[in-house]
Write a protein that holds these residues in place. Structure first.
Motif, PDB file in Angstrom:
ATOM      1  N   ASP A  37       0.669  -1.400  -0.230  1.00  0.00           N
ATOM      2  CA  ASP A  37      -0.121   0.178  -0.214  1.00  0.00           C
ATOM      3  C   ASP A  37       0.925   0.910   0.124  1.00  0.00           C
ATOM      4  N   VAL A  38       0.694   1.936  -1.342  1.00  0.00           N
ATOM      5  CA  VAL A  38       1.414   3.576  -0.970  1.00  0.00           C
ATOM      6  C   VAL A  38       0.541   4.852  -0.953  1.00  0.00           C
ATOM      7  N   ARG A  39       0.997   5.183  -0.559  1.00  0.00           N
ATOM      8  CA  ARG A  39       0.994   6.779  -0.136  1.00  0.00           C
ATOM      9  C   ARG A  39       0.908   7.249  -0.879  1.00  0.00           C
ATOM     10  N   ILE A  40       0.799   7.568  -1.912  1.00  0.00           N
ATOM     11  CA  ILE A  40       1.273   8.558  -3.530  1.00  0.00           C
ATOM     12  C   ILE A  40       1.528   9.842  -2.610  1.00  0.00           C
ATOM     13  N   ASP A  41       2.510  10.421  -3.062  1.00  0.00           N
ATOM     14  CA  ASP A  41       2.594  12.115  -3.483  1.00  0.00           C
ATOM     15  C   ASP A  41       2.620  12.117  -4.381  1.00  0.00           C
ATOM     16  N   ALA A  42       3.103  11.504  -5.901  1.00  0.00           N
ATOM     17  CA  ALA A  42       2.989  12.228  -6.730  1.00  0.00           C
ATOM     18  C   ALA A  42       2.625  10.861  -8.243  1.00  0.00           C
ATOM     19  N   GLY A  67      -3.868   7.488 -14.304  1.00  0.00           N
ATOM     20  CA  GLY A  67      -2.072   6.907 -13.338  1.00  0.00           C
ATOM     21  C   GLY A  67      -1.701   6.078 -13.013  1.00  0.00           C
ATOM     22  N   HIS A  68      -0.674   5.971 -13.298  1.00  0.00           N
ATOM     23  CA  HIS A  68       0.115   4.169 -12.963  1.00  0.00           C
ATOM     24  C   HIS A  68       1.605   5.036 -12.327  1.00  0.00           C
ATOM     25  N   GLU A  69       2.136   5.433 -12.564  1.00  0.00           N
ATOM     26  CA  GLU A  69       4.156   5.950 -12.524  1.00  0.00           C
ATOM     27  C   GLU A  69       3.262   6.536 -11.420  1.00  0.00           C
ATOM     28  N   VAL A  70       3.893   5.821 -10.238  1.00  0.00           N
ATOM     29  CA  VAL A  70       3.338   6.975  -8.913  1.00  0.00           C
ATOM     30  C   VAL A  70       4.850   6.763  -8.198  1.00  0.00           C
ATOM     31  N   VAL A  71       4.778   7.703  -7.300  1.00  0.00           N
ATOM     32  CA  VAL A  71       6.439   8.088  -5.919  1.00  0.00           C
ATOM     33  C   VAL A  71       5.283   8.276  -4.940  1.00  0.00           C
ATOM     34  N   GLY A  72       5.624   7.644  -3.666  1.00  0.00           N
ATOM     35  CA  GLY A  72       5.461   7.952  -2.911  1.00  0.00           C
ATOM     36  C   GLY A  72       5.713   6.803  -1.236  1.00  0.00           C
ATOM     37  N   LYS A  73       5.140   6.209  -0.324  1.00  0.00           N
ATOM     38  CA  LYS A  73       6.061   6.059   0.442  1.00  0.00           C
ATOM     39  C   LYS A  73       5.224   4.633   1.246  1.00  0.00           C
ATOM     40  N   ALA A  74       5.754   3.391   1.317  1.00  0.00           N
ATOM     41  CA  ALA A  74       4.829   2.599   1.555  1.00  0.00           C
ATOM     42  C   ALA A  74       4.633   2.729   2.920  1.00  0.00           C
ATOM     43  N   VAL A  75       2.685   2.081   2.969  1.00  0.00           N
ATOM     44  CA  VAL A  75       2.757   2.502   4.469  1.00  0.00           C
ATOM     45  C   VAL A  75       1.911   1.046   4.750  1.00  0.00           C
ATOM     46  N   LYS A  76       2.076   0.205   3.913  1.00  0.00           N
ATOM     47  CA  LYS A  76       1.599  -1.250   3.870  1.00  0.00           C
ATOM     48  C   LYS A  76       2.134  -2.340   3.396  1.00  0.00           C
ATOM     49  N   VAL A  77       3.259  -2.774   3.901  1.00  0.00           N
ATOM     50  CA  VAL A  77       4.009  -4.296   3.274  1.00  0.00           C
ATOM     51  C   VAL A  77       3.210  -5.367   3.686  1.00  0.00           C
ATOM     52  N   GLY A  78       2.607  -6.246   2.189  1.00  0.00           N
ATOM     53  CA  GLY A  78       2.289  -7.880   2.633  1.00  0.00           C
ATOM     54  C   GLY A  78       3.191  -8.658   2.744  1.00  0.00           C
ATOM     55  N   PRO A  79       2.879  -9.277   3.424  1.00  0.00           N
ATOM     56  CA  PRO A  79       4.040 -10.838   4.413  1.00  0.00           C
ATOM     57  C   PRO A  79       5.201 -11.506   3.210  1.00  0.00           C
ATOM     58  N   HIS A  80       4.420 -11.342   2.185  1.00  0.00           N
ATOM     59  CA  HIS A  80       5.512 -12.090   1.056  1.00  0.00           C
ATOM     60  C   HIS A  80       5.718 -11.089  -0.160  1.00  0.00           C
ATOM     61  N   ALA A  81       5.325  -9.848   0.256  1.00  0.00           N
ATOM     62  CA  ALA A  81       6.547  -8.610  -0.274  1.00  0.00           C
ATOM     63  C   ALA A  81       7.590  -8.714  -0.291  1.00  0.00           C
ATOM     64  N   LYS A  82       9.157  -8.860  -1.455  1.00  0.00           N
ATOM     65  CA  LYS A  82      10.054  -8.856  -0.899  1.00  0.00           C
ATOM     66  C   LYS A  82      11.452  -7.591  -1.405  1.00  0.00           C
ATOM     67  N   GLY A  83      11.560  -6.992  -0.686  1.00  0.00           N
ATOM     68  CA  GLY A  83      12.913  -5.646  -0.490  1.00  0.00           C
ATOM     69  C   GLY A  83      12.107  -4.680  -0.241  1.00  0.00           C
ATOM     70  N   ILE A  84      10.709  -4.557  -0.019  1.00  0.00           N
ATOM     71  CA  ILE A  84      10.256  -3.413   0.691  1.00  0.00           C
ATOM     72  C   ILE A  84       9.601  -3.222   2.006  1.00  0.00           C
ATOM     73  N   LYS A  85      10.343  -1.903   2.933  1.00  0.00           N
ATOM     74  CA  LYS A  85       9.765  -2.127   4.267  1.00  0.00           C
ATOM     75  C   LYS A  85       8.521  -1.085   4.936  1.00  0.00           C
ATOM     76  N   GLU A  86       7.983  -1.009   5.066  1.00  0.00           N
ATOM     77  CA  GLU A  86       6.895  -0.235   5.092  1.00  0.00           C
ATOM     78  C   GLU A  86       7.590   1.048   6.146  1.00  0.00           C
ATOM     79  N   GLY A  87       8.002   1.801   5.142  1.00  0.00           N
ATOM     80  CA  GLY A  87       7.916   4.021   5.057  1.00  0.00           C
ATOM     81  C   GLY A  87       9.014   4.016   4.310  1.00  0.00           C
ATOM     82  N   ASP A  88       9.611   2.905   3.629  1.00  0.00           N
ATOM     83  CA  ASP A  88      10.335   2.942   2.459  1.00  0.00           C
ATOM     84  C   ASP A  88       9.766   4.542   1.583  1.00  0.00           C
ATOM     85  N   ARG A  89      10.411   4.573   0.991  1.00  0.00           N
ATOM     86  CA  ARG A  89      10.752   5.519  -0.014  1.00  0.00           C
ATOM     87  C   ARG A  89      10.207   4.643  -1.270  1.00  0.00           C
TER      88      ARG A  89
END
Length: 96
Positions: A37-42, A67-89
């Motif tokens: 889940d990404v909080r979209i900034d742009a 609109g599908h090219e986004v940048v933001g912050k990861a606010v929730k990460v599923g248990p099987h998602a790899k390489g990203i943690k909550e708070g990452d840009r």
């Protein structure tokens, strides 16, 4: 996310009114184990979005939000998602 979660997007109602945007309340798909889940900034809008809005690929009816090219912050990460943690840009390119 609970089943009452919604977000606001700028939508159009069909190819005949593709340049008349309005705010609409949207409901995301259920959150899955591989989702982020990404909080979209742009968010960018590219040529494929315009082709979609104008009905160049297929005709549609109803609220449609592009609109599908986004940048933001990861606010929730599923248990099987790899390489990203909550708070990452994060950024999402045209492949999503």
């Amino acid at each position: 996310m609970d089943d009452k979660y919604t977000f606001t997007g700028f939508c159009v109602d069909g190819p005949d009114s593709w340049s008349k945007f309005h705010k609409a309340e949207l409901k995301p798909k259920p959150f899955g184990d591989h989702d982020i889940d990404v909080r979209i900034d742009a968010c960018g809008v590219c040529g494929s979005d315009v082709d979609t809005l104008t009905g160049g690929w297929r005709i549609y009816q109803g609220s449609f939000c592009v609109g599908h090219e986004v940048v933001g912050k990861a606010v929730k990460v599923g248990p099987h998602a790899k390489g990203i943690k909550e708070g990452d840009r994060v950024g999402v390119g045209a492949q999503i």
